[in-house]
Scaffold this active site. Structure first.
Site, PDB file in Angstrom:
ATOM      1  N   ALA A  38       0.837  -1.198   0.000  1.00 24.54           N
ATOM      2  CA  ALA A  38       0.000   0.000   0.000  1.00 24.54           C
ATOM      3  C   ALA A  38       0.873   1.250   0.000  1.00 24.54           C
ATOM      4  O   ALA A  38       2.014   1.221   0.462  1.00 24.54           O
ATOM      5  CB  ALA A  38      -0.913   0.005   1.229  1.00 24.54           C
ATOM      6  N   HIS A  40       0.279   5.444   0.872  1.00 22.45           N
ATOM      7  CA  HIS A  40      -0.586   6.570   1.215  1.00 22.45           C
ATOM      8  C   HIS A  40       0.246   7.844   1.242  1.00 22.45           C
ATOM      9  O   HIS A  40       1.242   7.921   1.955  1.00 22.45           O
ATOM     10  CB  HIS A  40      -1.252   6.345   2.577  1.00 22.45           C
ATOM     11  CG  HIS A  40      -2.220   5.212   2.588  1.00 22.45           C
ATOM     12  ND1 HIS A  40      -2.711   4.637   3.742  1.00 22.45           N
ATOM     13  CD2 HIS A  40      -2.794   4.528   1.580  1.00 22.45           C
ATOM     14  CE1 HIS A  40      -3.551   3.660   3.436  1.00 22.45           C
ATOM     15  NE2 HIS A  40      -3.607   3.577   2.128  1.00 22.45           N
ATOM     16  N   GLN A 198      -5.722  -0.826  -0.200  1.00 26.41           N
ATOM     17  CA  GLN A 198      -6.281  -1.140  -1.513  1.00 26.41           C
ATOM     18  C   GLN A 198      -7.747  -0.659  -1.592  1.00 26.41           C
ATOM     19  O   GLN A 198      -8.071   0.367  -1.040  1.00 26.41           O
ATOM     20  CB  GLN A 198      -6.146  -2.633  -1.825  1.00 26.41           C
ATOM     21  CG  GLN A 198      -4.722  -3.070  -2.144  1.00 26.41           C
ATOM     22  CD  GLN A 198      -3.863  -3.261  -0.921  1.00 26.41           C
ATOM     23  OE1 GLN A 198      -4.246  -3.913   0.038  1.00 26.41           O
ATOM     24  NE2 GLN A 198      -2.670  -2.705  -0.937  1.00 26.41           N
ATOM     25  N   THR A 278       3.990   3.336  -4.190  1.00 17.49           N
ATOM     26  CA  THR A 278       4.888   2.229  -3.856  1.00 17.49           C
ATOM     27  C   THR A 278       5.778   1.840  -5.028  1.00 17.49           C
ATOM     28  O   THR A 278       6.970   1.601  -4.863  1.00 17.49           O
ATOM     29  CB  THR A 278       4.070   1.008  -3.394  1.00 17.49           C
ATOM     30  OG1 THR A 278       3.290   1.382  -2.258  1.00 17.49           O
ATOM     31  CG2 THR A 278       4.976  -0.150  -3.014  1.00 17.49           C
ATOM     32  N   GLY A 280       5.711   3.471  -8.402  1.00 19.49           N
ATOM     33  CA  GLY A 280       5.988   4.489  -9.401  1.00 19.49           C
ATOM     34  C   GLY A 280       5.342   4.201 -10.745  1.00 19.49           C
ATOM     35  O   GLY A 280       5.477   4.977 -11.695  1.00 19.49           O
ATOM     36  N   ARG A 281       4.601   3.095 -10.844  1.00 20.38           N
ATOM     37  CA  ARG A 281       3.972   2.733 -12.107  1.00 20.38           C
ATOM     38  C   ARG A 281       2.862   3.715 -12.468  1.00 20.38           C
ATOM     39  O   ARG A 281       2.098   4.133 -11.597  1.00 20.38           O
ATOM     40  CB  ARG A 281       3.359   1.327 -12.028  1.00 20.38           C
ATOM     41  CG  ARG A 281       4.357   0.207 -11.970  1.00 20.38           C
ATOM     42  CD  ARG A 281       3.660  -1.151 -11.976  1.00 20.38           C
ATOM     43  NE  ARG A 281       2.896  -1.400 -10.768  1.00 20.38           N
ATOM     44  CZ  ARG A 281       2.259  -2.539 -10.512  1.00 20.38           C
ATOM     45  NH1 ARG A 281       2.284  -3.514 -11.403  1.00 20.38           N
ATOM     46  NH2 ARG A 281       1.599  -2.703  -9.388  1.00 20.38           N
ATOM     47  N   PRO A 282       2.740   4.093 -13.763  1.00 21.06           N
ATOM     48  CA  PRO A 282       1.599   4.918 -14.162  1.00 21.06           C
ATOM     49  C   PRO A 282       0.305   4.135 -13.995  1.00 21.06           C
ATOM     50  O   PRO A 282       0.238   2.949 -14.318  1.00 21.06           O
ATOM     51  CB  PRO A 282       1.870   5.234 -15.638  1.00 21.06           C
ATOM     52  CG  PRO A 282       2.820   4.174 -16.091  1.00 21.06           C
ATOM     53  CD  PRO A 282       3.632   3.786 -14.895  1.00 21.06           C
ATOM     54  N   GLY A 393      -8.066  19.042  -3.231  1.00 15.04           N
ATOM     55  CA  GLY A 393      -6.631  19.299  -3.300  1.00 15.04           C
ATOM     56  C   GLY A 393      -5.898  18.319  -2.407  1.00 15.04           C
ATOM     57  O   GLY A 393      -6.495  17.543  -1.667  1.00 15.04           O
TER      58      GLY A 393
END
Length: 408
Positions: A38, A40, A198, A278, A280-282, A393
């Protein structure tokens, strides 16, 4: 009072910010599921914190946080996170506890996790943090819990390499361990916030199996992972974004078309910073899927919704949301269990006029543009669930409370 916060989509809905905000009125924050998979993100002024294991409420100096019985704990990741917080002036001493029933992630589980997913004909797209393997070992009754660190016979059953790994962590983990049931019962007159990981659509039983997480990310998981009875849960909040995202593989009926909607996908991804905390994946992006959101509300007894990232749509002329699926020659209005059906589904879209002005300066819901209100109120009617909190925001202050979840 016990309040539960879960994700109502495929994760990454902004739960961390919402838990951090609501923790201001809580005394104890319990993370009840998941592990270091996860991520956050919490923004306070110019400071940004990325948390993976430790509940979001840790940033308040007077709060206690607990890693619950339904979690799986990577000792190395936990110690790094504690060190990061302490280095940044967040004193965690005596405020972080771990359920003695929580399971431990061993290094070999991480390697097995990566190898197993790569070997699948259709990879799940896991984070490779060993989470699923740890839950599998738990189900097979071959796992190792925090409580077992003090059980010599159990420790002797482990491979020598695993014992060597655990040895330098034993004292710290044991010092933080608590019987969570006793602890929370002792504080039963406090405000306790239960934080999920998740999202509901990644729950092992209720989600898009097999493209799901291995833990309980549904609201019922708060009772199990928090070691309280289900009737002790007073309110359940579901967090969702004004659009939909998903990380990894699996069905995503409202995903933006890679052809005609590629520019819209790039706009949402960049404006909403849709990259995994966690990994960095798009993230894959798409229209708000109201069919899936209504399903999440129904299957989790969600009392009220929390809407995030609404400000991402501030500049658009038109906004669309998915209100049904077209599967072959049928229009489907409920969320199917069948993965082939979900893969074949095409979104039936409803259009809304954009509000064309920034929402971040609004101090109350009444200050919202009429068109933004119309979008929100349509979602409420469709899901038959009120939207009591709207985030406009990343900062803690950019949160509009229509009705406090702490109000009875």
């Amino acid at each position: 009072m016990n309040v539960v916060v879960i994700g109502a989509q495929w994760g990454d809905e902004g739960k961390g910010k919402i838990v951090d905000y609501l923790a201001g009125e809580a005394q104890i924050i319990v993370r009840f599921s998941g592990g270091a998979n996860a991520g956050h993100t919490i923004v306070i002024g110019d400071e940004q914190y990325a948390l993976h294991l430790i509940p979001s409420g840790i940033l308040y100096p007077d709060k206690k946080v607990i890693l619950g019985a339904g979690m799986v704990i990577d000792p190395v990741a936990l110690e790094k996170e504690l060190a990061m917080l302490n280095e940044r002036g967040i004193d965690t001493t005596g405020r972080v506890f771990i359920s003695d029933r929580a399971h431990i992630v061993l290094p070999k589980y991480i390697e097995i996790d990566k190898e197993r997913d790569q070997a699948r004909k259709k990879p799940i797209g896991t984070t490779g943090r060993g989470i699923g393997i740890t839950y599998s070992m738990k189900s097979d009754r071959d796992g190792i819990r925090i409580a077992d660190l003090s059980w010599p016979e159990k420790m002797e059953e482990l491979d020598p390499v695993d014992r060597d790994f655990l040895r330098p962590h034993e004292e710290k983990l044991t010092a933080m361990s608590v019987d969570i049931s006793v602890f929370l019962n002792h504080h039963r007159n406090s405000h306790i916030l239960f934080e999920g990981a998740q999202g509901a659509l990644l729950d092992l039983d209720l989600g898009t199996y097999p493209y799901v997480s291995s833990g309980m990310s549904c609201a019922a998981g708060a009772a199990v992972g928090g070691a309280v009875g289900p009737r002790s849960l007073d309110k359940i909040l579901g967090v969702f974004k004004a659009y939909s995202t998903r990380v990894g593989n699996g069905p995503f009926p409202s995903e933006f078309d890679s052809g005609g909607e590629d520019a819209l996908c790039r706009f949402v991804r960049e404006t909403g910073r849709e990259y995994g905390v966690t990994t960095g994946r798009p993230r894959r992006c798409g229209y708000l899927d109201l069919v899936a959101l209504r399903y999440a509300c129904r299957t989790n007894s969600i009392d009220s919704l929390v809407m995030t990232h609404l400000d991402v749509y501030d500049t658009l002329d038109e906004i669309k949301a998915c209100v049904a699926y077209r599967i072959g020659d049928r229009v489907v209005e409920d969320f199917p269990a069948s993965v082939p059906a979900l893969n074949a589904a095409r979104p039936v879209l409803r259009s809304f006029l954009g509000w064309k002005q920034p929402l971040s300066g609004a101090l109350s819901y009444d200050a919202f543009p009429v068109k933004a209100m119309e979008y929100i109120e349509f979602i409420e009617r469709f899901c038959e669930t009120p939207i009591d909190i709207v985030s406009v925001g990343y900062d803690r202050r950019e949160t509009i409370i229509r009705k406090s979840p702490w109000a009875k």
